[in-house]
Design a protein around this motif. Sequence first.
Motif, PDB file in Angstrom:
ATOM      1  N   ILE A 177      49.452  47.255  53.413  1.00 51.92           N
ATOM      2  CA  ILE A 177      48.072  47.026  52.976  1.00 51.92           C
ATOM      3  C   ILE A 177      47.787  47.736  51.665  1.00 51.92           C
ATOM      4  O   ILE A 177      47.173  47.179  50.754  1.00 51.92           O
ATOM      5  N   ASN A 178      48.318  48.970  51.557  1.00 53.27           N
ATOM      6  CA  ASN A 178      48.059  49.701  50.319  1.00 53.27           C
ATOM      7  C   ASN A 178      48.791  49.082  49.134  1.00 53.27           C
ATOM      8  O   ASN A 178      48.298  49.118  48.006  1.00 53.27           O
ATOM      9  N   GLY A 215      46.731  46.319  48.110  1.00 51.65           N
ATOM     10  CA  GLY A 215      45.618  46.882  47.345  1.00 51.65           C
ATOM     11  C   GLY A 215      46.028  47.153  45.911  1.00 51.65           C
ATOM     12  O   GLY A 215      45.286  46.859  44.968  1.00 51.65           O
ATOM     13  N   VAL A 271      46.224  43.843  44.013  1.00 52.08           N
ATOM     14  CA  VAL A 271      44.892  43.353  43.638  1.00 52.08           C
ATOM     15  C   VAL A 271      44.321  44.187  42.505  1.00 52.08           C
ATOM     16  O   VAL A 271      43.747  43.661  41.545  1.00 52.08           O
ATOM     17  N   PHE A 272      44.520  45.497  42.610  1.00 52.64           N
ATOM     18  CA  PHE A 272      44.049  46.401  41.549  1.00 52.64           C
ATOM     19  C   PHE A 272      44.646  45.982  40.200  1.00 52.64           C
ATOM     20  O   PHE A 272      43.941  45.865  39.203  1.00 52.64           O
ATOM     21  N   MET A 332      43.152  42.687  38.878  1.00 52.20           N
ATOM     22  CA  MET A 332      41.760  42.811  38.460  1.00 52.20           C
ATOM     23  C   MET A 332      41.637  43.613  37.166  1.00 52.20           C
ATOM     24  O   MET A 332      40.872  43.261  36.282  1.00 52.20           O
ATOM     25  N   PHE A 384      22.337  46.497  44.674  1.00 55.80           N
ATOM     26  CA  PHE A 384      21.895  45.735  45.821  1.00 55.80           C
ATOM     27  C   PHE A 384      20.492  45.177  45.668  1.00 55.80           C
ATOM     28  O   PHE A 384      19.901  44.718  46.629  1.00 55.80           O
ATOM     29  N   VAL A 417      21.670  44.069  52.916  1.00 56.57           N
ATOM     30  CA  VAL A 417      22.549  45.238  52.898  1.00 56.57           C
ATOM     31  C   VAL A 417      21.690  46.465  52.663  1.00 56.57           C
ATOM     32  O   VAL A 417      20.992  46.534  51.676  1.00 56.57           O
ATOM     33  N   ILE A 473      38.902  40.625  49.588  1.00 56.13           N
ATOM     34  CA  ILE A 473      39.073  41.934  48.948  1.00 56.13           C
ATOM     35  C   ILE A 473      38.198  42.978  49.632  1.00 56.13           C
ATOM     36  O   ILE A 473      38.610  44.128  49.814  1.00 56.13           O
ATOM     37  N   LEU A 478      39.961  44.021  52.610  1.00 55.96           N
ATOM     38  CA  LEU A 478      41.100  44.838  52.198  1.00 55.96           C
ATOM     39  C   LEU A 478      40.650  46.265  51.877  1.00 55.96           C
ATOM     40  O   LEU A 478      41.264  47.240  52.345  1.00 55.96           O
ATOM     41  N   ARG A 512      40.285  48.606  54.686  1.00 58.71           N
ATOM     42  CA  ARG A 512      41.499  49.046  55.372  1.00 58.71           C
ATOM     43  C   ARG A 512      42.355  49.958  54.515  1.00 58.71           C
ATOM     44  O   ARG A 512      43.386  50.465  54.973  1.00 58.71           O
ATOM     45  N   LEU A 513      41.972  50.162  53.260  1.00 59.20           N
ATOM     46  CA  LEU A 513      42.807  50.949  52.349  1.00 59.20           C
ATOM     47  C   LEU A 513      42.677  52.442  52.622  1.00 59.20           C
ATOM     48  O   LEU A 513      41.695  52.896  53.216  1.00 59.20           O
ATOM     49  N   LEU A 527      40.711  50.887  43.556  1.00 57.30           N
ATOM     50  CA  LEU A 527      40.324  49.471  43.532  1.00 57.30           C
ATOM     51  C   LEU A 527      38.835  49.310  43.241  1.00 57.30           C
ATOM     52  O   LEU A 527      38.438  48.446  42.448  1.00 57.30           O
ATOM     53  N   LEU A 555      37.003  47.323  40.204  1.00 54.53           N
ATOM     54  CA  LEU A 555      35.983  46.296  40.431  1.00 54.53           C
ATOM     55  C   LEU A 555      34.728  46.587  39.607  1.00 54.53           C
ATOM     56  O   LEU A 555      34.154  45.690  38.994  1.00 54.53           O
ATOM     57  N   ILE A 576      33.972  38.247  41.397  1.00 58.58           N
ATOM     58  CA  ILE A 576      34.513  38.869  42.600  1.00 58.58           C
ATOM     59  C   ILE A 576      33.910  40.255  42.878  1.00 58.58           C
ATOM     60  O   ILE A 576      33.528  40.540  44.017  1.00 58.58           O
ATOM     61  N   PRO A 577      33.787  41.134  41.871  1.00 62.16           N
ATOM     62  CA  PRO A 577      33.303  42.486  42.173  1.00 62.16           C
ATOM     63  C   PRO A 577      31.960  42.519  42.900  1.00 62.16           C
ATOM     64  O   PRO A 577      31.809  43.239  43.887  1.00 62.16           O
ATOM     65  N   ILE A 600      31.999  44.067  46.602  1.00 65.62           N
ATOM     66  CA  ILE A 600      31.334  45.352  46.849  1.00 65.62           C
ATOM     67  C   ILE A 600      30.145  45.166  47.792  1.00 65.62           C
ATOM     68  O   ILE A 600      29.905  45.991  48.674  1.00 65.62           O
ATOM     69  N   THR A 601      29.429  44.048  47.642  1.00 65.24           N
ATOM     70  CA  THR A 601      28.298  43.807  48.542  1.00 65.24           C
ATOM     71  C   THR A 601      28.780  43.576  49.977  1.00 65.24           C
ATOM     72  O   THR A 601      28.218  44.131  50.915  1.00 65.24           O
TER      73      THR A 601
END
Lengths: 303, 317
Positions: A38-39, A42, A45-46, A49, A294, A301, B111, B114, B117-118, B126, B130, B193-194, B198-199
């Motif tokens: 998983i890491n 991650g 993806v990092f 991005m 938000f 949220v 994401i 993900l 779970r990181l 990450l 973002l 995506i961010p 994040i939301t």
Amino acid sequence: MSSVAPIAPVPVAPTTARPAAVARRRLRRGHVARRIGINLLGLAVFTVMIFPVYWMVATAFKPGRNIQDYKPHWFPAPATLSNFTNAVHRPYFWTDVKNSLIIVSFVVVLSLTVAFLAALALSRFRFYGRTAFIFLILGTLMVPLAALIIPLYITLSRVHLINTLTGVIAMYMTFVLPFSVWTLQGFMRGVPRELEEAAMVDGSTRFGAFVRILLPLVAPGLVATSIFAFIQAWNEFIIAYVFLHDGSKQTITVWLASFTNLHGTDWGPLMAGATLTALPVVVFFVLIQRRIAFGLTAGAVRG
Amino acid sequence: MAVAESEFPLVSRRRRRLSGRRVASALAPYALLAPAAAIIGAVLGYPLYLLVRLSFEKYGLFELVRHHGTWVGLGNYRKIFHDSQFWHVVLRTVVFTAVNVTLTMVLGTAIALLIARLGRFMRLLLTTALVLVWATPVVVAVNIWRWMVDYEFGVANWTLTKLHFGNFVHHDWFASSLSGFGVITAVIVWGAIPFVAITVYAGLSQVPQELIEAAQIDGARAWNVFREVTLPLLKPIFIILASLSIIWDFQVFNQVWIMLGERPSPDYYLMSIYAFVESFRINEYGLGSAIAVVMVAMMMVATLVYIRQMVKTGEVR
């Protein structure tokens, strides 16, 4: 769903101890492998991005021969500042930065003042038409600028405000003001009314209660909303692009288009210019992201 | 009796003062709203009215100079509705929006799951990435991607060739509108995506852990936990995020316009671009307005969904 609650505290009762222990060990080994996996995901993806942002900054620091090479140079070594000096010395850079700053300052001060008053009304009073006004605000957040720009152009050409910063400032209110009203009233609702009521019981006037109680408590929200208004106005493109014709009257986002001509694009200086354009926004954004993120989803949220 | 008489005027005076104050406090909110309402009316209300009126007028260069249009009734609408290009553009815009929103929502949610779970370090890394992407101005983002897919020195062509995806040397991504829209979608989804991730991540942290554990104890698999527990609880967030994404992606302009060097070919027309070109390139402001009115009407549907959900979650009180 409602029957779930009583199940939770009940422990899983293993029939025998040994299979459970084996299973647990196997689970743990699988668990470690899973966590590493998983890491790693991650990390992937990092990388995807962040890469475009990295590539902009890296390109900005590379000498021209390392940019115009079929084989990419992954790191800006040797590094140079020549792209930045090139960008800064291009025609109209400082003029357009100044234009952007003038427009942004007027938009922020004007919209924040007006939005503050409106937010006060929406968060502190119950009155006929209040819900209708909130719907109006939310509705206007959605009007596409690409549609609005046509009648705006016709109107401004009638009053001869094309190619003036004044016209652009007025038009930026179309999207900055509703957003500021909405965000600010959210912040104000977070300040309990009882605090002001207590001050008024203690002999303070309503105005005194606003100034001494509400204003200091809502100040961080005012700062955050101002910064967000700044970012929105700074980033705007289409209005400035259509309404400001002279190079000396344009804003920084329109200036970025000047790196492309019929012969192609000067990628190095463009990336340096893009970095400079993004820098104030990124700094501000990182400062307020947590507060403002938000606003559009608040309620759904509670972050 | 004398006492009562002397009290009378006092009471009525107080009542009068009180009602005066009551009137003032009843008017206060309207006074506070007046400047905002006036500005919104002037910069949004009037232009919207004018947009609708323009859509019923012939308004070209001549009329622009004369500051006065000629009424043509439904002429502009009849023209665009009989124009096959218009319907192509509408269809393209709808498909484009659907693809972008779906990709944004699915990838953003994935994401978010993900991130939850990181480990702590990777999570920080990450989320920082973002936030940086989120903060990148659209105009800047488009220029970065334009550079990455540059046909000559772009990093994309070199990498794809090296990875044996085919020969991408000097590949022009914008020669075909399909691959061109692929790049545009990449810019938009990458940038969107961010906010979604994040939301949703913030929403995930609100889901009671006991519910998830309970489902797991009942033998639910990860996918089922997500579908049966997480998804229903986060439904309000998803509705709001999806309707906002629809609203934003439906009116995309800058990404297409700047990516194609301010001269997109008709293959790249979305409704916003089409309305813009008709107005500011061909100087048919009436036709452009009619297209824009259709666009606003379509947007209103998504907006209604958004506002309804905001009301439901108690945000509009």
